[in-house]
Every structure is written in C-alpha cells, then in structure tokens.
Design an enzyme around this catalytic site. Structure first.
Site, PDB file in Angstrom:
ATOM      1  N   GLY A 185      50.201  18.868  64.240  1.00  0.00           N
ATOM      2  CA  GLY A 185      50.383  18.758  62.803  1.00  0.00           C
ATOM      3  C   GLY A 185      49.399  17.731  62.291  1.00  0.00           C
ATOM      4  O   GLY A 185      48.557  17.229  63.034  1.00  0.00           O
ATOM      5  N   ASP A 186      49.555  17.397  61.013  1.00  0.00           N
ATOM      6  CA  ASP A 186      48.597  16.435  60.439  1.00  0.00           C
ATOM      7  C   ASP A 186      49.360  15.187  59.967  1.00  0.00           C
ATOM      8  O   ASP A 186      50.172  14.636  60.716  1.00  0.00           O
ATOM      9  CB  ASP A 186      47.809  17.119  59.312  1.00  0.00           C
ATOM     10  CG  ASP A 186      46.466  16.456  59.057  1.00  0.00           C
ATOM     11  OD1 ASP A 186      46.141  15.461  59.724  1.00  0.00           O
ATOM     12  OD2 ASP A 186      45.739  16.937  58.174  1.00  0.00           O
ATOM     13  N   VAL A 208      53.389  14.879  60.282  1.00  0.00           N
ATOM     14  CA  VAL A 208      53.811  14.784  61.684  1.00  0.00           C
ATOM     15  C   VAL A 208      53.390  13.423  62.254  1.00  0.00           C
ATOM     16  O   VAL A 208      54.161  12.726  62.919  1.00  0.00           O
ATOM     17  CB  VAL A 208      53.193  15.951  62.489  1.00  0.00           C
ATOM     18  CG1 VAL A 208      53.269  15.724  63.980  1.00  0.00           C
ATOM     19  CG2 VAL A 208      53.896  17.245  62.111  1.00  0.00           C
ATOM     20  N   GLY A 209      52.150  13.025  61.931  1.00  0.00           N
ATOM     21  CA  GLY A 209      51.654  11.726  62.399  1.00  0.00           C
ATOM     22  C   GLY A 209      52.515  10.595  61.888  1.00  0.00           C
ATOM     23  O   GLY A 209      52.884   9.673  62.632  1.00  0.00           O
ATOM     24  N   GLU A 249      40.738   2.590  67.551  1.00  0.00           N
ATOM     25  CA  GLU A 249      39.318   2.864  67.817  1.00  0.00           C
ATOM     26  C   GLU A 249      38.799   3.610  66.595  1.00  0.00           C
ATOM     27  O   GLU A 249      39.106   4.796  66.413  1.00  0.00           O
ATOM     28  CB  GLU A 249      39.168   3.747  69.071  1.00  0.00           C
ATOM     29  CG  GLU A 249      39.665   3.131  70.353  1.00  0.00           C
ATOM     30  CD  GLU A 249      38.752   2.031  70.874  1.00  0.00           C
ATOM     31  OE1 GLU A 249      37.588   1.963  70.454  1.00  0.00           O
ATOM     32  OE2 GLU A 249      39.229   1.227  71.693  1.00  0.00           O
ATOM     33  N   CYS A 261      31.417   8.437  66.787  1.00  0.00           N
ATOM     34  CA  CYS A 261      31.742   7.130  66.194  1.00  0.00           C
ATOM     35  C   CYS A 261      30.648   6.115  66.459  1.00  0.00           C
ATOM     36  O   CYS A 261      30.296   5.339  65.586  1.00  0.00           O
ATOM     37  CB  CYS A 261      33.075   6.636  66.726  1.00  0.00           C
ATOM     38  SG  CYS A 261      33.141   6.530  68.519  1.00  0.00           S
TER      39      CYS A 261
HETATM   40  P1  NAD Z   1      41.043  11.047  60.939  1.00  0.00           P
HETATM   41  O1  NAD Z   1      41.306   9.595  60.833  1.00  0.00           O
HETATM   42  O2  NAD Z   1      40.982  11.861  59.692  1.00  0.00           O
HETATM   43  O3  NAD Z   1      42.169  11.761  61.849  1.00  0.00           O
HETATM   44  C1  NAD Z   1      42.445  11.316  63.147  1.00  0.00           C
HETATM   45  C2  NAD Z   1      43.826  11.772  63.567  1.00  0.00           C
HETATM   46  O4  NAD Z   1      44.808  11.161  62.741  1.00  0.00           O
HETATM   47  C3  NAD Z   1      44.064  13.279  63.455  1.00  0.00           C
HETATM   48  O5  NAD Z   1      44.798  13.690  64.595  1.00  0.00           O
HETATM   49  C4  NAD Z   1      44.932  13.392  62.207  1.00  0.00           C
HETATM   50  O6  NAD Z   1      45.748  14.546  62.182  1.00  0.00           O
HETATM   51  C5  NAD Z   1      45.769  12.135  62.352  1.00  0.00           C
HETATM   52  N1  NAD Z   1      46.462  11.690  61.124  1.00  0.00           N
HETATM   53  C6  NAD Z   1      46.182  11.987  59.839  1.00  0.00           C
HETATM   54  N2  NAD Z   1      47.050  11.324  59.027  1.00  0.00           N
HETATM   55  C7  NAD Z   1      47.877  10.604  59.826  1.00  0.00           C
HETATM   56  C8  NAD Z   1      48.961   9.723  59.591  1.00  0.00           C
HETATM   57  N3  NAD Z   1      49.382   9.414  58.353  1.00  0.00           N
HETATM   58  N4  NAD Z   1      49.574   9.165  60.646  1.00  0.00           N
HETATM   59  C9  NAD Z   1      49.157   9.417  61.917  1.00  0.00           C
HETATM   60  N5  NAD Z   1      48.137  10.254  62.203  1.00  0.00           N
HETATM   61  C10 NAD Z   1      47.511  10.835  61.162  1.00  0.00           C
HETATM   62  O7  NAD Z   1      39.700  11.163  61.780  1.00  0.00           O
HETATM   63  P2  NAD Z   1      38.873  12.451  62.148  1.00  0.00           P
HETATM   64  O8  NAD Z   1      38.266  13.005  60.898  1.00  0.00           O
HETATM   65  O9  NAD Z   1      39.677  13.349  63.007  1.00  0.00           O
HETATM   66  O10 NAD Z   1      37.722  11.781  63.075  1.00  0.00           O
HETATM   67  C11 NAD Z   1      36.605  11.159  62.542  1.00  0.00           C
HETATM   68  C12 NAD Z   1      36.745   9.647  62.517  1.00  0.00           C
HETATM   69  O11 NAD Z   1      37.137   9.156  63.801  1.00  0.00           O
HETATM   70  C13 NAD Z   1      35.420   8.952  62.224  1.00  0.00           C
HETATM   71  O12 NAD Z   1      35.610   7.877  61.353  1.00  0.00           O
HETATM   72  C14 NAD Z   1      34.980   8.462  63.600  1.00  0.00           C
HETATM   73  O13 NAD Z   1      34.085   7.390  63.564  1.00  0.00           O
HETATM   74  C15 NAD Z   1      36.280   8.092  64.204  1.00  0.00           C
HETATM   75  N6  NAD Z   1      36.171   8.033  65.676  1.00  0.00           N
HETATM   76  C16 NAD Z   1      36.245   6.819  66.311  1.00  0.00           C
HETATM   77  C17 NAD Z   1      36.081   6.755  67.692  1.00  0.00           C
HETATM   78  C18 NAD Z   1      36.127   5.437  68.446  1.00  0.00           C
HETATM   79  O14 NAD Z   1      36.340   5.467  69.654  1.00  0.00           O
HETATM   80  N7  NAD Z   1      35.919   4.291  67.803  1.00  0.00           N
HETATM   81  C19 NAD Z   1      35.878   7.929  68.418  1.00  0.00           C
HETATM   82  C20 NAD Z   1      35.811   9.134  67.734  1.00  0.00           C
HETATM   83  C21 NAD Z   1      35.973   9.175  66.365  1.00  0.00           C
END
Ligand code: NAD
Length: 485
Positions: free
Chosen positions: A208-209, A212-213, A251, A285
């Site tokens: 979920g998004d 669910v998170g 992260e 990232c």
């Molecule tokens: P995002 O933050 O939009 O989503 C990440 C996850 O969070 C997804 O599984 C999403 O469904 C979930 N999510 C959304 N709302 C939530 C909530 N309220 N509570 C809990 N979970 C929730 O990120 P993205 O678009 O999937 O990924 C891109 C981002 O991730 C970029 O900013 C990138 O730099 C970062 N990233 C960081 C690393 C690192 O190791 N530092 C690695 C990869 C990506």
C-alpha cells in the site's frame, strides 16, 4: 531480450508465512511499455497491517532467543537465494521499475554482497564486551530492538530491502516490510522465499502507500522504523512515530556534489562521473547531482560530457541495445519534464542528447533523453534541488575555498566526490565536505568500502547509518549489566 511476452504476476500480502489476499488490487505497469500490465498487488487494509505487526510481535518473543549460529545459517541461505533467483527476477525488477536488465542483475549481486558483509560483520559485532576490576564487573550486551517496520522506495528495491532484512534478522528482530507501490513485485517474491526459511511471523510483507505506511508507523508494537525514501515522507513518519516514542532510522535523499580539480585526466574521469550521474537514469540517492568544474577546464569538460552523453541509446530496460532506461513513474516523469522546462526558460543552457531506440514506443513509456546543463547559476534550482532524474548541471568555480563553500551550501549531506590525480590534495578537500560519505576518484563503494563504510547522510539526508558494523548497531539496544562484587 524479448520485451513482448507479458506474464502478469499476482502478489499477495504475507502474514505469518501465509499468502493473504485482499479486496483491492493495484496494477503495476511497465514504465518502458505502459500498455503492459505486469502485476497486480494486494493492498492491505489497516486491519491487515495490524495483523502483520501482531504476527511479527508474537514471533519476536521466540526469535529473539535464537542463537547467532542459527541466524547466520539463514543468512547463508539468503545469499544463495539471491544468486539462484537473480537471472529470472532481474527481469521482473526491470519490468516494474524500468531499469536496464544489467543494472537489475547487478542489484542482486550487490544484495548478495550486503548479506556477505553482514555475516562477516556480525561475527565481530557480537564479541562479548566485558570489563572487570577489583570492585565490580560490567557487561555491555546487545539485544534486538523488537518489531522493525522496513519501508522501501522503488529505485533500488532489492538491495535496499536486503540491507535492512539481513542486519535486522541477524540481530534477532522481526520485520514488517512495506515495499513501494512503484516496484513491489521482485522484493515480495524474494521476501516470501526468505520468510520460508524462518519461523512464521519473523518476516511479514504488506502493500500500500501512505495510509498503510501510516498505520504501520503508528502501531504501538512497532519499536523502530527503518525508512529509505524521501525527506518529505520521513517528516510524516517522524510525527507518526512521536506518539509511541519509536526510534527512527532514515536513509534519505541527497544532492551530491562532484568536485573536479584542475589536475585530472578528463578522458578518464568523464565516463566515471557520468556513470554515477546517470546510473538508473539519475534515480539514485547518492548519484552525482551537480558537478563543479574549474573555470580553466569548463569548456573542454562540457564538450567531453556532451560527446559521452550523446552515445546513450535510450530504450526499454530489457532491450539489449539500450544503455539508458526510462524513469520509473508518472510523478517522476512529470516533475523532471517540468524542471527541464524551467531550466530552458532560465539563462542556463540545456541540451538533451542521445538516441531514441524505439521512437514508435517513445510515448508508451516514461522516456526522457539525458540532459546536460551549462552556464548555470550556482543558486539555481537545478543545482540546489535533488533532481532525481537524467539532468546534470555543470557549475564553474575559481578557487578551492569557493567550491567547498558551494558544495556545503545545502540542506543535503549524503555523498560527495573529489576528482584529482593528487591523493593528498583530494583528502584535504574531502575532509572539508559536510557529508556522510566522500569518494575520491570514484562514486560508490569499493569492495572494502562496501564492507566497512557506514552508508548514510548528515543534515536532512538521514538519521543513522546502514551497512558495516555501525549499521548493525541500528538494530540493537544495549543492555548493560553491572555486578558490584
Ligand atoms: P518516497 O519517500 O515517496 O516513498 C518511500 C516509501 O515510503 C514508499 O514505500 C512509500 O509507499 C512509503 N510511504 C509513503 N507515505 C508514507 C507514510 N505516510 N508513512 C510510511 N510510509 C510511507 O520515496 P520514493 O519516491 O519511493 O524514492 C525516492 C526517494 O528515496 C529519493 O528522495 C531518494 O533519494 C531516496 N532514496 C534514499 C536512499 C538512501 O539510502 N539514502 C536510497 C534510495 C532512495
């Protein structure tokens, strides 16, 4: 490699090692061929999130007492699964997140290396720490934290999942994993195989998004949230976690500077810098996101960059001719195209280069030609934001002092790199950079670095670290025992 045949995978939730179906399934489409539905994924209800956490909570009561040997046995098997499944599941990964097949395959290799490093580090990590004098005896012991919520982004889902699962398991925790809706399938298939090696409830997977998170963040039996993703979502998580004072491990995104010094061999470093900037079409990232070039080398550097970028062949991730793949999702596609438009309307000069491999399929995927930006103002949006896409700005500088100031003038602090033929000079500048990691003449961990570098960022790029012995410490609590003789 054929991209024609489509096998639609149906992915369920995994609770207590049982597949759990739901009433609501969301389609996953191929970012390189949007007309293809490649998967259908069960979306958890809040009640199912609670069931998954309860399963992990019950499993924790016994898994916490497992021995290090038992846990290491599981890790050896995980490493084997990753190797055995790589060829087939790399296809699934490319189909759901769009990246080149070779990149997906490499991700399995990285995930297996993460497991190997965890095995190695865990052995020394659990060496007893005991102090004694005439009066007393002190033992500092390491206990698991409890139920960990592992929340994953879409860009490198396999390695980012395994980098949480392996250390969490080896330290005696249980998990509820939530993959991203933008690449949920490959990791769910692997997690199901890993879960089968463990007592029911040790690993659970929900989908979920935000809703669910958020339910996961708030559950009182989740003790820690280990999140990889963007800073905005991290802020929501921190707020959700506050009510039950959960620990968080973040992260997050980066805006990594590459500082080119005036003593480099440009033919050597240009491909390396671009290899980092455009890996996964810029969606990494710790990709290089801005390049600082001495004024004296600026024009020749720009020309060499353009020559290199123009060689890219942009096409489907499973097309063997492709050297550059689409971006992952509509939000990414729209944001990047809007950013390109704003740069075009500024004083900077933007060129898009490379070849469209399959022009008739171009609008059927999230394809964007890689872009190079020159004559850019150091404070312009493309330099200060995390573009997370195939655009690289080149900024000119005059002095070392000026470039260090520009590199540090940001709320991000994940990676960074210095490019020089003089190690001492590179090291001196590296030590002035505000970042969790600085690479000299590379961008990414060496073999040794992968084992020993704590991965993560300072400022708003993260809280805590992943990988290495330091990363293992994210998954334990200390229990100190003091005997007064
Ligand atoms: P995002 O933050 O939009 O989503 C990440 C996850 O969070 C997804 O599984 C999403 O469904 C979930 N999510 C959304 N709302 C939530 C909530 N309220 N509570 C809990 N979970 C929730 O990120 P993205 O678009 O999937 O990924 C891109 C981002 O991730 C970029 O900013 C990138 O730099 C970062 N990233 C960081 C690393 C690192 O190791 N530092 C690695 C990869 C990506």
């Amino acid at each position: 490699m054929s991209t024609q045949e489509v096998q639609v995978k149906e992915i369920q939730l995994l609770i207590n090692n049982q597949d759990v179906s739901t009433e609501n399934y969301v389609e996953v489409r191929d970012p390189g061929r949007l007309s293809d539905v490649v998967g259908k994924v069960a979306q958890a209800t809040v009640e199912q999130v609670n069931q998954a956490v309860e399963a992990a909570y019950i499993a924790f009561q016994s898994w916490r007492h497992s021995t290090l040997e038992e846990r290491l046995e599981v890790l050896y098997k995980i490493e084997k699964i990753l190797k055995d499944e790589a060829q087939e599941l790399a296809r699934t990964l490319s189909r759901e997140n769009g990246v080149l097949y070779s990149t997906s395959l490499g991700e399995f290799d990285m995930a297996a290396r993460a497991v190997q490093a965890t095995i190695k580090n865990a052995k020394s990590f659990f060496e007893p720490v005991i102090k004694e004098d005439g009066d007393s005896w002190v033992s500092v012991e390491k206990r698991p934290v409890g139920v960990i919520a592992g929340i994953i982004p879409w860009n490198a889902p396999m390695v980012l999942t395994i980098q949480k699962v392996a250390p969490a398991i080896v330290t005696g925790n249980t998990l509820v994993m939530k993959p991203s809706p933008n690449s949920p399938m490959g990791v769910s298939i692997i997690l199901k195989k890993i879960a089968a090696l463990l007592p029911p409830g040790v690993i659970n997977v929900i989908h979920g998004d935000a809703e669910v998170g958020s339910a996961l963040n708030k559950h009182q039996h989740v003790r820690k949230i280990s999140f990889t993703g963007g800073g905005q979502i991290a802020k929501y998580i921190m707020k959700d976690a506050a009510d039950s004072l959960k620990s968080v491990h973040f992260e997050l995104g980066g805006n990594d500077p590459a500082i080119v010094l005036d003593d480099v061999d440009l033919d050597d470093i240009v491909p390396k810098i671009l290899g980092s900037a455009f890996r996964r079409s810029g969606q990494v990232c710790f990709a290089i996101k801005r390049v600082y070039v001495p004024e004296s080398l600026y024009d020749v550097f720009y020309d060499k960059v353009c020559q290199f970028v123009d060689q890219y062949k942009v096409g489907h991730g499973l097309d063997e001719r492709s050297t550059f793949a689409p971006v992952n999702n509509k939000n990414q596609y729209d944001q990047i195209n809007k950013l390109i438009e704003r740069i075009r309307n500024s004083n900077a000069k933007l060129v898009q280069l490379g070849e469209k491999l399959d022009p008739e399929n171009w609008d059927n995927g999230y394809y964007i030609l890689p872009a190079v930006v020159r004559d850019v103002d150091p404070n312009q949006e493309i330099v200060t934001c995390e573009q997370f896409g195939p655009i690289i700005p080149l900024v000119s500088y005059r002095t070392e002092e000026e470039v260090v100031k520009m590199a540090n003038d940001t709320e991000y602090g994940l990676g960074s790199s210095i490019w020089t033929s003089n190690f001492d000079r590179g090291l001196r500048i590296a030590r002035k950079i505000e970042a969790g990691m600085t690479f000299i003449n590379g961008s990414g961990q060496s073999h040794l670095g992968y084992e020993h570098m704590p991965f993560g960022g300072v400022k708003q790029s993260g809280i805590g670290r992943e990988n290495s012995e330091i990363g293992l410490a994210e998954f334990i609590e200390y229990h100190a025992i003091n005997y007064h003789k």
